[in-house]
Design a protein around this motif. Structure first.
Motif, PDB file in Angstrom:
ATOM      1  N   ALA A  39      53.508 -86.437  20.140  1.00 26.88           N
ATOM      2  CA  ALA A  39      54.958 -86.531  20.015  1.00 26.88           C
ATOM      3  C   ALA A  39      55.406 -87.991  20.037  1.00 26.88           C
ATOM      4  O   ALA A  39      54.908 -88.803  20.815  1.00 26.88           O
ATOM      5  CB  ALA A  39      55.633 -85.754  21.147  1.00 26.88           C
ATOM      6  N   SER A  40      56.332 -88.323  19.172  1.00 28.38           N
ATOM      7  CA  SER A  40      56.885 -89.674  19.121  1.00 28.38           C
ATOM      8  C   SER A  40      57.877 -89.865  20.259  1.00 28.38           C
ATOM      9  O   SER A  40      58.849 -89.110  20.381  1.00 28.38           O
ATOM     10  CB  SER A  40      57.580 -89.907  17.780  1.00 28.38           C
ATOM     11  N   ARG A  41      57.639 -90.884  21.083  1.00 25.90           N
ATOM     12  CA  ARG A  41      58.565 -91.149  22.178  1.00 25.90           C
ATOM     13  C   ARG A  41      59.923 -91.584  21.646  1.00 25.90           C
ATOM     14  O   ARG A  41      60.953 -91.348  22.283  1.00 25.90           O
ATOM     15  CB  ARG A  41      57.985 -92.222  23.101  1.00 25.90           C
ATOM     16  N   GLY A  42      59.937 -92.196  20.475  1.00 25.41           N
ATOM     17  CA  GLY A  42      61.213 -92.566  19.871  1.00 25.41           C
ATOM     18  C   GLY A  42      62.047 -91.342  19.518  1.00 25.41           C
ATOM     19  O   GLY A  42      63.246 -91.290  19.782  1.00 25.41           O
ATOM     20  N   PRO A 127      55.224 -81.498  16.963  1.00 27.14           N
ATOM     21  CA  PRO A 127      54.894 -82.137  18.240  1.00 27.14           C
ATOM     22  C   PRO A 127      56.071 -82.297  19.193  1.00 27.14           C
ATOM     23  O   PRO A 127      55.944 -82.018  20.380  1.00 27.14           O
ATOM     24  CB  PRO A 127      54.326 -83.496  17.822  1.00 27.14           C
ATOM     25  N   GLU A 128      57.228 -82.728  18.682  1.00 29.28           N
ATOM     26  CA  GLU A 128      58.371 -82.953  19.572  1.00 29.28           C
ATOM     27  C   GLU A 128      58.900 -81.634  20.130  1.00 29.28           C
ATOM     28  O   GLU A 128      59.224 -81.529  21.323  1.00 29.28           O
ATOM     29  CB  GLU A 128      59.489 -83.707  18.840  1.00 29.28           C
ATOM     30  N   THR A 129      58.982 -80.606  19.276  1.00 31.51           N
ATOM     31  CA  THR A 129      59.458 -79.289  19.739  1.00 31.51           C
ATOM     32  C   THR A 129      58.506 -78.699  20.764  1.00 31.51           C
ATOM     33  O   THR A 129      58.929 -78.205  21.823  1.00 31.51           O
ATOM     34  CB  THR A 129      59.587 -78.327  18.542  1.00 31.51           C
ATOM     35  N   ALA A 130      57.209 -78.754  20.463  1.00 35.54           N
ATOM     36  CA  ALA A 130      56.214 -78.209  21.387  1.00 35.54           C
ATOM     37  C   ALA A 130      56.198 -78.988  22.698  1.00 35.54           C
ATOM     38  O   ALA A 130      56.084 -78.405  23.786  1.00 35.54           O
ATOM     39  CB  ALA A 130      54.831 -78.246  20.735  1.00 35.54           C
TER      40      ALA A 130
END
Length: 437
Positions: A39-42, A127-130
């Motif tokens: 996941a992108s921290r941004g 990735p961000e949703t998960a």
């Protein structure tokens, strides 16, 4: 006999249910690991700023990546080993000695498909949703396993220390700037980022890594005015020049005493003429009185710092000196901006000579004073600029001499021919990729 059969049936199905539950937990740990690391921290920060509690928790969980990975791997290994042990016991009871091999084959397939590939494929796709969804339970897992993970971390560092390997827990695996630059370069290769966009973004990121020495106008090309000239001669020089700001020197070009702005000079002369205090030749007019004080900067100043200084001082023009105070060149705010947006020209600028490639031979014919960075931008080449700033400088550095016209050199995958030379200066170069030679 019936009670024993019922007990065996219950134990069998109970064990099967436990194995399935452990596989689900294994899938959860595998998917969580992939989601939280990919996941992108941004993007998570952007979602958190919009009010997403899950994204906020994901950011908090991923702050200590070493502890996170250790906890997830610990949980994943526990459930995988336990599931395999139960399956081995179950198949051994049912199939005897052959149950070990059968349990290995079946559990390998189940773990590979349902506990590894499937959850990780989903996690890498979203990735961000998960990461937002698994952040809360993973946070609990991290808290529970924290003492064990801390012990394992200390043990691992001690073992690595014995091998002479130093670990820095505070060091980022990849700097944010490098991550952005890598993503932009990859996007350009894949065709999703245009060359112009790539150049602008990478140019802005490089400002802190480059110095004014690399892009300054060399002192041999600076247009100056002798302060000893008459006011009319100074006016004529300003009107003939394509530049609005010109350095003033006294006796020696190294002795810069001011910088005259054409608009300030014209305004002052016009005012003196309107007041009737100046004659036709402006005798007695003090040019230095309307000039600005020269602003000197070291040649080692980074472009990022110099741009901030320009903005803070409300000026666009600086003279560059070396460690001994000797004049090396000049730099303007426009020069720095051109490193981001590309060449900025107006109707008064001399026409810049871009690399011209011959259709017959495939050679680029360029002005040797062109910077290596500009050549790379124009041609998609990747010549190094660590040892020299201009193309002529690169040839001289590699040749370890000032070559004569007609000499040919091959380095960095290209053929360089000195097309023209004036005095000790290379003026024209002919360049061709060696694969085309």
């Amino acid at each position: 006999m019936t009670d024993t059969a019922s007990l065996l049936d219950f134990a069998f199905w109970g064990t099967c249910a436990a194995i399935i539950g452990l596989l689900v937990l294994s899938a959860f740990f595998s998917g969580s690991e992939t989601a939280l690391t990919a996941a992108s921290r941004g993007k998570l920060r952007a979602q958190a700023d919009k009010g997403s509690a899950g994204a906020e928790r994901a950011l908090k969980v991923t702050e200590d990546s070493e502890r996170l990975i250790g906890s997830v791997l610990l949980g994943n290994n526990l459930v995988n080993i336990l599931a395999t042990s139960l399956a081995t016991a179950l198949f051994t009871r049912v199939f005897g000695d052959n149950g070990v091999a059968l349990a290995t084959l079946i559990m390998t397939g189940l773990v590979l498909v349902f506990a590894e590939v499937l959850p990780k494929t989903y996690a890498i796709t979203n990735p961000e949703t998960a990461a937002s969804r698994v952040a809360r339970p993973i946070g609990i897992v991290v808290a529970v396993f924290s003492p064990v993970v801390s012990f394992v971390r200390a043990l691992v560092r001690s073992l690595l220390g014995l091998l002479g390997v130093e670990t820095d827990p505070e060091a980022d695996i990849l700097a944010v700037k490098d991550e952005i630059a890598g993503a932009i370069a990859l996007g350009h290769v894949e065709g999703t980022v245009e060359k112009e966009d790539r150049d602008r973004i990478l140019g802005a990121l490089d400002l802190s890594e480059r110095t004014v020495e690399e892009i300054m106008l060399h002192r041999s090309q600076i247009e100056m005015i002798d302060i000893g000239s008459s006011p009319v001669e100074v006016l004529e020089a300003c009107l003939k020049s394509p530049h609005t700001r010109l350095p003033l020197y006294r006796d020696d070009p190294e002795n810069i005493v001011g910088v005259i702005h054409a608009k300030d000079l014209l305004r002052a002369m016009y005012k003196e003429r309107e007041d009737g205090t100046g004659g036709q030749d402006y005798t007695g007019f003090d040019v230095l009185s309307v000039a600005m004080k020269p602003y000197f900067v070291p040649e080692t100043t980074t472009l990022d710092d110099q741009m901030r200084q320009f903005l803070r001082r409300h000026t666009h023009f600086a003279l560059v000196v070396d460690e001994y105070g000797a004049l090396q060149g000049l730099i303007t705010l426009e020069d720095i901006l051109e490193e981001i947006v590309g060449e900025i020209t107006d109707e008064f600028d001399p026409t810049e000579t871009a690399p011209v490639r011959s259709k017959e031979t495939g050679d680029w014919i360029i002005d040797a004073a062109m910077t290596i960075r500009d050549f790379n931008r124009s041609t998609e080449c990747n010549l190094p600029d660590e040892e020299a700033n201009t193309m002529a400088g690169l040839v001289i550095h590699e040749a370890q001499m000032i070559p004569m016209a007609g000499q040919v050199f091959s380095f960095h995958g290209y053929r360089f021919e000195v097309a023209a030379r004036k005095d000790n200066r290379i003026t024209k170069l002919r360049i061709r990729p060696l694969t085309d030679a």
